[in-house]
Write a protein that holds these residues in place. Structure first.
Motif, mmCIF file in Angstrom:
data_model
loop_
_atom_site.group_PDB
_atom_site.id
_atom_site.type_symbol
_atom_site.label_atom_id
_atom_site.label_comp_id
_atom_site.label_asym_id
_atom_site.label_seq_id
_atom_site.Cartn_x
_atom_site.Cartn_y
_atom_site.Cartn_z
ATOM 1 N N HIS A 66 26.933 38.733 42.277
ATOM 2 C CA HIS A 66 27.349 38.289 40.941
ATOM 3 C C HIS A 66 28.403 37.196 41.118
ATOM 4 O O HIS A 66 29.551 37.481 41.475
ATOM 5 C CB HIS A 66 27.913 39.456 40.141
ATOM 6 N N VAL A 67 27.989 35.960 40.890
ATOM 7 C CA VAL A 67 28.837 34.795 41.117
ATOM 8 C C VAL A 67 29.047 34.066 39.791
ATOM 9 O O VAL A 67 28.114 33.930 38.995
ATOM 10 C CB VAL A 67 28.195 33.837 42.142
ATOM 11 N N VAL A 68 30.274 33.608 39.571
ATOM 12 C CA VAL A 68 30.576 32.774 38.408
ATOM 13 C C VAL A 68 31.183 31.472 38.901
ATOM 14 O O VAL A 68 32.023 31.466 39.810
ATOM 15 C CB VAL A 68 31.550 33.475 37.446
ATOM 16 N N GLU A 69 30.740 30.388 38.294
ATOM 17 C CA GLU A 69 31.289 29.066 38.593
ATOM 18 C C GLU A 69 31.802 28.454 37.291
ATOM 19 O O GLU A 69 31.088 28.450 36.290
ATOM 20 C CB GLU A 69 30.208 28.179 39.195
ATOM 21 N N VAL A 70 33.015 27.948 37.326
ATOM 22 C CA VAL A 70 33.578 27.252 36.174
ATOM 23 C C VAL A 70 33.640 25.769 36.530
ATOM 24 O O VAL A 70 34.462 25.352 37.351
ATOM 25 C CB VAL A 70 34.968 27.799 35.810
ATOM 26 N N GLU A 134 35.076 44.790 32.549
ATOM 27 C CA GLU A 134 35.352 45.593 33.742
ATOM 28 C C GLU A 134 35.116 44.776 35.015
ATOM 29 O O GLU A 134 34.381 43.783 34.996
ATOM 30 C CB GLU A 134 34.476 46.850 33.770
ATOM 31 N N PRO A 135 35.702 45.181 36.135
ATOM 32 C CA PRO A 135 35.510 44.453 37.401
ATOM 33 C C PRO A 135 34.055 44.511 37.848
ATOM 34 O O PRO A 135 33.508 45.596 38.049
ATOM 35 C CB PRO A 135 36.419 45.202 38.384
ATOM 36 N N HIS A 136 33.427 43.330 37.974
ATOM 37 C CA HIS A 136 32.031 43.311 38.394
ATOM 38 C C HIS A 136 31.664 42.033 39.151
ATOM 39 O O HIS A 136 30.591 41.962 39.746
ATOM 40 C CB HIS A 136 31.099 43.440 37.184
ATOM 41 N N LEU A 137 32.550 41.053 39.189
ATOM 42 C CA LEU A 137 32.234 39.794 39.852
ATOM 43 C C LEU A 137 32.567 39.874 41.336
ATOM 44 O O LEU A 137 33.602 40.413 41.730
ATOM 45 C CB LEU A 137 33.008 38.641 39.208
ATOM 46 N N ASP A 138 31.692 39.295 42.138
ATOM 47 C CA ASP A 138 31.900 39.290 43.588
ATOM 48 C C ASP A 138 32.600 38.027 44.069
ATOM 49 O O ASP A 138 33.408 38.072 44.996
ATOM 50 C CB ASP A 138 30.552 39.401 44.311
ATOM 51 N N LEU A 139 32.248 36.898 43.444
ATOM 52 C CA LEU A 139 32.790 35.614 43.895
ATOM 53 C C LEU A 139 32.845 34.661 42.707
ATOM 54 O O LEU A 139 31.935 34.632 41.875
ATOM 55 C CB LEU A 139 31.925 35.025 45.007
ATOM 56 N N VAL A 140 33.931 33.896 42.657
ATOM 57 C CA VAL A 140 34.127 32.889 41.608
ATOM 58 C C VAL A 140 34.497 31.574 42.264
ATOM 59 O O VAL A 140 35.292 31.541 43.216
ATOM 60 C CB VAL A 140 35.256 33.309 40.643
ATOM 61 N N ARG A 159 38.080 40.640 36.034
ATOM 62 C CA ARG A 159 36.646 40.859 36.156
ATOM 63 C C ARG A 159 36.170 40.836 37.607
ATOM 64 O O ARG A 159 34.993 41.080 37.870
ATOM 65 C CB ARG A 159 35.891 39.810 35.323
ATOM 66 N N LEU A 160 37.070 40.520 38.534
ATOM 67 C CA LEU A 160 36.722 40.572 39.954
ATOM 68 C C LEU A 160 36.753 42.010 40.448
ATOM 69 O O LEU A 160 37.698 42.755 40.160
ATOM 70 C CB LEU A 160 37.726 39.755 40.773
ATOM 71 N N ARG A 161 35.752 42.381 41.203
ATOM 72 C CA ARG A 161 35.794 43.695 41.842
ATOM 73 C C ARG A 161 36.865 43.708 42.919
ATOM 74 O O ARG A 161 37.242 42.643 43.444
ATOM 75 C CB ARG A 161 34.441 44.023 42.452
ATOM 76 N N PRO A 162 37.388 44.877 43.301
ATOM 77 C CA PRO A 162 38.303 44.930 44.448
ATOM 78 C C PRO A 162 37.629 44.319 45.673
ATOM 79 O O PRO A 162 36.489 44.641 46.004
ATOM 80 C CB PRO A 162 38.546 46.433 44.634
ATOM 81 N N VAL A 209 41.483 21.945 52.915
ATOM 82 C CA VAL A 209 40.083 21.547 52.958
ATOM 83 C C VAL A 209 39.825 20.618 51.781
ATOM 84 O O VAL A 209 40.178 20.945 50.650
ATOM 85 C CB VAL A 209 39.153 22.773 52.868
ATOM 86 N N ALA A 210 39.227 19.456 52.062
ATOM 87 C CA ALA A 210 38.932 18.484 51.000
ATOM 88 C C ALA A 210 40.216 18.208 50.216
ATOM 89 O O ALA A 210 41.239 17.832 50.804
ATOM 90 C CB ALA A 210 37.788 18.973 50.137
ATOM 91 N N ASP A 211 40.213 18.431 48.898
ATOM 92 C CA ASP A 211 41.399 18.193 48.068
ATOM 93 C C ASP A 211 42.223 19.460 47.904
ATOM 94 O O ASP A 211 43.002 19.582 46.970
ATOM 95 C CB ASP A 211 40.965 17.659 46.694
ATOM 96 N N GLY A 212 42.050 20.395 48.832
ATOM 97 C CA GLY A 212 42.801 21.643 48.801
ATOM 98 C C GLY A 212 41.997 22.755 48.169
ATOM 99 O O GLY A 212 41.452 22.598 47.074
ATOM 100 N N LEU A 213 41.887 23.872 48.877
ATOM 101 C CA LEU A 213 41.205 25.058 48.373
ATOM 102 C C LEU A 213 42.135 26.251 48.486
ATOM 103 O O LEU A 213 42.783 26.444 49.519
ATOM 104 C CB LEU A 213 39.953 25.377 49.201
ATOM 105 N N THR A 214 42.201 27.053 47.444
ATOM 106 C CA THR A 214 42.854 28.353 47.521
ATOM 107 C C THR A 214 41.782 29.430 47.514
ATOM 108 O O THR A 214 40.884 29.415 46.668
ATOM 109 C CB THR A 214 43.835 28.569 46.354
ATOM 110 N N LEU A 215 41.876 30.330 48.482
ATOM 111 C CA LEU A 215 41.017 31.519 48.524
ATOM 112 C C LEU A 215 41.875 32.694 48.153
ATOM 113 O O LEU A 215 42.903 32.971 48.803
ATOM 114 C CB LEU A 215 40.419 31.721 49.922
ATOM 115 N N ALA A 216 41.480 33.410 47.096
ATOM 116 C CA ALA A 216 42.272 34.535 46.603
ATOM 117 C C ALA A 216 41.375 35.774 46.503
ATOM 118 O O ALA A 216 40.293 35.711 45.916
ATOM 119 C CB ALA A 216 42.874 34.206 45.240
ATOM 120 N N ARG A 217 41.855 36.876 47.058
ATOM 121 C CA ARG A 217 41.088 38.117 47.119
ATOM 122 C C ARG A 217 41.733 39.169 46.226
ATOM 123 O O ARG A 217 42.956 39.360 46.267
ATOM 124 C CB ARG A 217 41.038 38.598 48.574
ATOM 125 N N ARG A 218 40.925 39.838 45.428
ATOM 126 C CA ARG A 218 41.434 40.892 44.557
ATOM 127 C C ARG A 218 41.829 42.097 45.390
ATOM 128 O O ARG A 218 41.048 42.587 46.209
ATOM 129 C CB ARG A 218 40.359 41.288 43.528
#
Length: 219
Positions: A66-70, A134-140, A159-162, A209-218
């Protein structure tokens, strides 16, 4: 100030990095080229070539279904993630432009992944708020209007799962985030970066990376 170990990225070194990453397939390359041809003034909004393989890698690494892209634009990042999904996986991608996403739709169909992608043409906050709370997203993947980043974050994190992962693009904003007097999108990204750093629900790392990436984990 700590000494930097970062290697300056020359054009030759950048080409070397691309040559040692998974190559773009024909569908991805055609879409990148078409975007630069049709929208030369806006093509900088497209995720960098190295980000496509990285996003696909993260989809596989997390086992995301379950992936969401904004922020869709012409659909390169969407395509990269959809191709990496397992059977039954879906990317819901949000944009407001019928013009840009028309090219995305054609590329997804040509690559055979249109059935894995749900394009929502509407303000992204409306789309996100209509999702189950409820938490159900795997990756955004967040790569849209910078002034909306904090609002998007606040809708997405619950909405991110743990263990779910949120990837935010442009967190260095062309280097302008270091300016205390920054205005406009650069100021919005400065405020977003501070917001992420202080959010105890998440653990995050910022990458150059590129113009900067933040990776954030629930948590």
């Amino acid at each position: 100030m700590a000494e930097s170990k970062n290697t300056p990225i020359t054009p030759e070194l950048y080409d070397y990095v691309l040559a040692h990453n998974p190559p773009l397939d024909s569908a991805q390359r055609d879409l990148v080229d078409l975007t630069h041809e049709r929208f030369p003034g806006a093509a900088g909004m497209q995720s960098a070539p190295e980000q496509g393989p990285l996003l696909a890698f993260l989809v596989r690494l997390t086992g995301a279904r379950h992936v969401v892209e904004v922020g869709t634009f012409t659909g390169f990042s969407t395509l990269s993630m959809a191709q990496a999904l397992p059977r039954g996986g879906t990317v819901v991608t949000c944009d407001v432009s019928e013009e840009w996403t028309a090219y995305a739709r054609e590329a997804w169909a040509a690559a055979g992944v249109a059935d894995r992608i749900e394009l929502r043409i509407a303000p992204a906050l409306e789309t996100l708020r209509a999702m189950p709370p409820e938490p159900h997203l795997d990756l955004v993947y967040l790569d849209a209007d910078k002034g909306g980043y904090i609002a998007y974050w606040e809708e997405l994190v619950p909405r991110l799962r743990p263990g779910g992962l949120l990837v935010a693009d442009n967190v260095l904003y062309r280097g302008l985030v270091t300016n205390p007097a920054a205005t406009g999108p650069a100021l919005a990204i400065r405020e977003f970066n501070d917001h992420v750093r202080e959010d105890r629900r998440m653990e995050s790392v910022m990458l150059t990376v590129a113009d900067g990436l933040t990776l954030a984990r629930r948590r």
